[in-house]
Design an enzyme around this catalytic site. Structure first.
Site, mmCIF file in Angstrom:
data_model
loop_
_atom_site.group_PDB
_atom_site.id
_atom_site.type_symbol
_atom_site.label_atom_id
_atom_site.label_comp_id
_atom_site.label_asym_id
_atom_site.label_seq_id
_atom_site.Cartn_x
_atom_site.Cartn_y
_atom_site.Cartn_z
ATOM 1 N N GLU A 120 63.946 54.892 75.225
ATOM 2 C CA GLU A 120 64.137 54.511 76.702
ATOM 3 C C GLU A 120 63.745 55.504 77.647
ATOM 4 O OE1 GLU A 120 67.290 50.838 76.634
ATOM 5 O OE2 GLU A 120 68.063 52.761 76.384
ATOM 6 N N ASP A 164 65.478 38.539 78.428
ATOM 7 C CA ASP A 164 65.424 37.187 78.126
ATOM 8 C C ASP A 164 66.490 36.477 78.848
ATOM 9 O OD1 ASP A 164 68.139 36.800 75.797
ATOM 10 O OD2 ASP A 164 67.447 38.910 76.409
#
Length: 224
Positions: free
Chosen positions: A12, A191
């Site tokens: 990340e 999501d």
């Protein structure tokens, strides 16, 4: 202002290392620490609450940041566009439950708190406003459980009414609270937790874009 950035995984942070002066400083007890700027250190502490808590304490003890910014992706309880930016207003830990002893669900023992608000709400919103990008604000639920469309997800939403659900931020918030260090969090929606989606979530692209926003946010925060 010295800033500590908390992530779950080393991958990340990759997009932040394109700056020629950015580099790995050290690895301590499995946590990686990177110098992003002279006054910015980023930590990849691992997935889940225990990893996040341990690495946050290492970050605070070794680098003494003035503020900690948790950056990452999260599932959303609303059906919003993937990639929606969220400036967190606070965190709860949905898997902390001593209600059998008469405590409220979500109470974190020792500190005796259910919700850990983020710091500097007006200053943080002003910094996000200056990015010129649309964003949401809301509560985030943290727990050692990957949220999907199951009865537990519905229980979490009905109990705490969060906007997002993820696995580290609440632990980072708790450690910062116990150390008296201001805590902020910027998330990107990966999501919708309560619905099934047939789509490809491009994680590397999403985290690159989120990191770009996070650095603009930091610049604006320092200017406030």
């Amino acid at each position: 202002m010295k800033i500590g950035m908390m992530y779950a995984m080393d991958g990340e942070i990759e997009s932040l290392l394109k700056n020629e002066n950015a580099h790995l400083i050290e690895k301590v007890s499995g946590a990686s620490f990177y110098r992003i700027r002279e006054n910015v250190v980023a930590c990849a502490g691992g997935v889940g609450k225990v990893n996040a808590a341990m690495s946050t304490q290492l970050l605070l003890s070794r680098y003494a940041p003035d503020v900690v910014l948790n950056v990452g992706v999260a599932g959303c309880f609303e059906n919003v566009p993937i990639g929606t930016l969220v400036l967190a207003t606070g965190f709860v830990q949905h898997d902390s439950d001593t209600s059998a002893l008469g405590d409220p669900v979500g109470l974190v023992s020792t500190v005796n708190k259910v919700e850990f608000p983020t710091a500097w709400p007006e200053k943080a919103r002003a910094a996000m406003d200056k990015t010129g990008l649309p964003y949401r604000t809301g509560l985030v639920a943290t727990g050692d459980w990957f949220a999907t469309d199951t009865p537990r997800s519905h229980w979490i939403y009905d109990t705490f009414h969060p906007l997002l659900c993820e696995m580290e931020g609440g632990a980072v918030a708790q450690v910062c609270y116990r150390n008296g260090v201001p805590f902020l969090s910027l998330k990107s929606v990966s999501d919708c937790v309560l619905e099934h989606h047939d789509f490809f979530f491009n994680f590397p692209e999403a985290i690159r874009e989120l990191n770009g926003v996070a650095m603009k946010f930091i610049d604006n925060l320092e200017a406030e």
